[in-house]
Write a protein that holds these residues in place. Structure first.
Motif, PDB file in Angstrom:
ATOM      1  N   ILE A  93      -2.557   0.377 -10.238  1.00  0.00           N
ATOM      2  CA  ILE A  93      -1.652  -0.218  -9.241  1.00  0.00           C
ATOM      3  C   ILE A  93      -2.441  -0.658  -8.014  1.00  0.00           C
ATOM      4  CG2 ILE A  93       0.278   0.250  -7.690  1.00  0.00           C
ATOM      5  CD1 ILE A  93       1.314   2.231  -9.815  1.00  0.00           C
ATOM      6  N   SER A  94      -3.374   0.190  -7.574  1.00  0.00           N
ATOM      7  CA  SER A  94      -4.214  -0.151  -6.432  1.00  0.00           C
ATOM      8  C   SER A  94      -5.060  -1.384  -6.734  1.00  0.00           C
ATOM      9  CB  SER A  94      -5.104   1.038  -6.078  1.00  0.00           C
ATOM     10  OG  SER A  94      -5.938   0.749  -4.979  1.00  0.00           O
ATOM     11  N   ALA A  95      -5.554  -1.494  -7.978  1.00  0.00           N
ATOM     12  CA  ALA A  95      -6.334  -2.669  -8.362  1.00  0.00           C
ATOM     13  C   ALA A  95      -5.482  -3.934  -8.305  1.00  0.00           C
ATOM     14  CB  ALA A  95      -6.910  -2.479  -9.761  1.00  0.00           C
ATOM     15  N   GLY A  96      -4.208  -3.825  -8.648  1.00  0.00           N
ATOM     16  CA  GLY A  96      -3.316  -4.981  -8.552  1.00  0.00           C
ATOM     17  C   GLY A  96      -3.127  -5.435  -7.120  1.00  0.00           C
ATOM     18  N   ILE A  97      -3.006  -4.466  -6.201  1.00  0.00           N
ATOM     19  CA  ILE A  97      -2.879  -4.818  -4.784  1.00  0.00           C
ATOM     20  C   ILE A  97      -4.149  -5.495  -4.288  1.00  0.00           C
ATOM     21  CG2 ILE A  97      -2.516  -3.883  -2.475  1.00  0.00           C
ATOM     22  CD1 ILE A  97      -0.881  -1.630  -3.757  1.00  0.00           C
ATOM     23  N   SER A  98      -5.294  -4.956  -4.691  1.00  0.00           N
ATOM     24  CA  SER A  98      -6.570  -5.560  -4.287  1.00  0.00           C
ATOM     25  C   SER A  98      -6.720  -6.968  -4.844  1.00  0.00           C
ATOM     26  CB  SER A  98      -7.731  -4.679  -4.752  1.00  0.00           C
ATOM     27  OG  SER A  98      -7.666  -3.398  -4.162  1.00  0.00           O
ATOM     28  N   ARG A  99      -6.230  -7.164  -6.053  1.00  0.00           N
ATOM     29  CA  ARG A  99      -6.334  -8.501  -6.661  1.00  0.00           C
ATOM     30  C   ARG A  99      -5.529  -9.516  -5.857  1.00  0.00           C
ATOM     31  NH1 ARG A  99      -9.337 -10.323 -11.382  1.00  0.00           N
ATOM     32  NH2 ARG A  99      -8.785 -12.519 -11.469  1.00  0.00           N
ATOM     33  N   LEU A 100      -4.363  -9.131  -5.404  1.00  0.00           N
ATOM     34  CA  LEU A 100      -3.542 -10.041  -4.612  1.00  0.00           C
ATOM     35  C   LEU A 100      -4.217 -10.362  -3.285  1.00  0.00           C
ATOM     36  CD1 LEU A 100       0.035  -8.591  -5.188  1.00  0.00           C
ATOM     37  CD2 LEU A 100      -0.937 -10.668  -6.158  1.00  0.00           C
ATOM     38  N   ALA A 101      -4.947  -9.400  -2.735  1.00  0.00           N
ATOM     39  CA  ALA A 101      -5.582  -9.620  -1.436  1.00  0.00           C
ATOM     40  C   ALA A 101      -6.805 -10.511  -1.536  1.00  0.00           C
ATOM     41  CB  ALA A 101      -5.962  -8.274  -0.812  1.00  0.00           C
TER      42      ALA A 101
ATOM     43  N   ALA B 121       0.805  -1.221   0.000  1.00  0.00           N
ATOM     44  CA  ALA B 121       0.000   0.000   0.000  1.00  0.00           C
ATOM     45  C   ALA B 121       0.842   1.276   0.000  1.00  0.00           C
ATOM     46  CB  ALA B 121      -0.957  -0.018   1.199  1.00  0.00           C
ATOM     47  N   PRO B 122       1.986   1.343   0.714  1.00  0.00           N
ATOM     48  CA  PRO B 122       2.769   2.590   0.670  1.00  0.00           C
ATOM     49  C   PRO B 122       3.224   2.967  -0.731  1.00  0.00           C
ATOM     50  CG  PRO B 122       3.474   1.236   2.511  1.00  0.00           C
ATOM     51  CD  PRO B 122       2.532   0.389   1.692  1.00  0.00           C
ATOM     52  N   LEU B 123       3.313   1.982  -1.623  1.00  0.00           N
ATOM     53  CA  LEU B 123       3.752   2.285  -2.989  1.00  0.00           C
ATOM     54  C   LEU B 123       2.744   3.188  -3.695  1.00  0.00           C
ATOM     55  CD1 LEU B 123       5.820   1.682  -5.269  1.00  0.00           C
ATOM     56  CD2 LEU B 123       4.353  -0.223  -5.922  1.00  0.00           C
ATOM     57  N   VAL B 124       1.484   2.792  -3.684  1.00  0.00           N
ATOM     58  CA  VAL B 124       0.470   3.593  -4.360  1.00  0.00           C
ATOM     59  C   VAL B 124       0.166   4.865  -3.572  1.00  0.00           C
ATOM     60  CG1 VAL B 124      -1.526   2.456  -3.308  1.00  0.00           C
ATOM     61  CG2 VAL B 124      -1.723   3.445  -5.592  1.00  0.00           C
ATOM     62  N   ASP B 125       0.268   4.815  -2.238  1.00  0.00           N
ATOM     63  CA  ASP B 125       0.063   6.026  -1.444  1.00  0.00           C
ATOM     64  C   ASP B 125       1.138   7.069  -1.757  1.00  0.00           C
ATOM     65  OD1 ASP B 125      -2.116   4.830  -0.277  1.00  0.00           O
ATOM     66  OD2 ASP B 125      -1.043   4.210   1.542  1.00  0.00           O
ATOM     67  N   GLY B 126       2.369   6.620  -1.858  1.00  0.00           N
ATOM     68  CA  GLY B 126       3.446   7.537  -2.193  1.00  0.00           C
ATOM     69  C   GLY B 126       3.311   8.113  -3.587  1.00  0.00           C
ATOM     70  N   TYR B 127       2.845   7.293  -4.526  1.00  0.00           N
ATOM     71  CA  TYR B 127       2.657   7.772  -5.900  1.00  0.00           C
ATOM     72  C   TYR B 127       1.554   8.830  -5.950  1.00  0.00           C
ATOM     73  CZ  TYR B 127       2.087   7.475 -10.997  1.00  0.00           C
ATOM     74  OH  TYR B 127       2.007   7.762 -12.340  1.00  0.00           O
TER      75      TYR B 127
END
Length: 362
Positions: free
Chosen positions: A143-151, A98-104
């Protein structure tokens, strides 16, 4: 200074003048052509051209782009370590990524604020800036959708773990092989312990971001980004200066794709474990061979993982092939057999100039 006139005067290449009268005042004698006697008047002296000076070609130094990881608040996260990402539970993966997309998104907000700053001189380009920022927000959402997909998707999460383990294996073993090149007497385990350090088993932020951006469509054959609809279909391009780490990105995506094919159910009655999963194309011959070697190291790592868990990753080996001209590799298996036989006999290359089967050690 006057040019004589007459039928023979037009082609004279130099200036002439009428000869002066004699001291007695007698007019000058005529020339055999009937024209007044003349004398040549030398033209003004012209200095010779100087030898041209060879100027060196212009040069400039382009600063190296180093995608280092920083931990400043709201800028960019700590680089993702492959072992940590390989075995993360859904909640741990989300916390790590999550910090990756938050930082972006924080960076996008700062860029947006800079548009109205007079010091940025972006006033005349406000529409262009708005378009670029809009595309950046779309990338952040993907990018956020990719993180959600992994979860939420066990198949995607397992394939992501497989890809990180494969990247870890291929990287440290490639480093170890290079370290033993001139010291073959060193034990492999000793060299592996030296090269298995965080710098050799981590993603840079842009690498991890691009993988997450592409991940949902790779995990779902019916994803809108893979459709025939031009309004939703997407072809992603990764641009980064030479040496920045682009190859690692597509190797990671390759490992993820291979793993998804082994875990996904049959789609449309087709066997997902069969066929070609990834195509790579290079236009330079030397680059083709070098990248083929790196891709083969990844396939060896994937095959090692498959053999360790055939019940999950299937009984079919992972394979790689090289499709190039016959002067690089033999086009047929019987040609490769002939080449290898002659190689063992020490007769060298075939008379026809055929390619070598030993591209991985060339």
């Amino acid at each position: 200074m006057t040019r004589p006139t007459g039928p023979n005067s037009a082609g004279w290449p130099w200036g002439t003048a009428t000869a002066p009268s004699s001291p007695s005042g007698t007019p000058p004698a005529s020339s055999p052509t009937g024209l007044p006697a003349t004398r040549c008047v030398p033209s003004p002296s012209v200095p010779p051209l100087s030898r041209p000076t060879r100027c060196p070609p212009p040069t400039s130094r382009t600063p190296t782009t180093t995608p280092t990881c920083r931990n400043s608040p709201g800028s960019s996260p700590t680089c993702g370590g492959w072992p940590k990402l390989a075995d993360g539970a859904p909640e741990r993966l989300t916390a790590a990524l999550a910090p990756l997309v938050d930082g972006y998104r924080a960076w996008i907000a700062r860029r947006e604020a800079a548009v109205d700053d007079p010091a940025s001189h972006l006033g005349p380009y406000r529409l262009d800036a708005a378009d670029a920022l809009g595309k950046a927000r779309d990338a952040a959402d993907r990018i956020s959708a990719g993180i959600s997909r992994l979860a939420t998707d066990p198949v995607a999460r397992a394939a992501f773990g497989f890809a990180n383990r494969a990247m870890h294996l291929q990287r440290v073993h490639t480093k170890a092989a290079a370290g033993r090149h001139n010291a073959a007497d060193r034990l492999l385990d000793d060299v592996l312990s030296e090269v298995d350090v965080p710098a050799n088993r981590s993603w840079r932020p842009f690498q991890l971001a691009f993988i997450l951006l592409c991940l949902p469509a790779l995990a779902d054959p019916d994803h809108p980004e893979r459709s025939d609809d031009r309004r939703s279909a997407v072809a992603d391009l990764l641009w980064f200066p030479t040496g920045g780490g682009k190859t690692k990105v597509y190797l990671g995506l390759t490992a993820f794709t291979l793993a998804v094919c082994r875990l996904a159910p049959a789609s449309g009655g087709l066997d997902p474990t069969a066929g070609v999963a990834v195509l790579m194309r290079y236009t330079l011959r030397l680059l083709t061979i070098q990248q083929f070697q790196r891709a083969t190291a990844l396939i060896c790592a994937c095959e090692t993982l498959r053999q360790a868990g055939p019940s999950r990753w299937g009984a079919t080996p992972f394979r790689i092939g090289l499709w190039v001209g016959g002067r690089v590799t033999p086009n047929r298996t019987d040609g490769a057999e002939v080449w290898l036989s002659e190689r063992r006999r020490g007769t060298g290359l075939r008379a026809g100039g055929g390619g070598s089967s030993h591209q991985l050690t060339s």
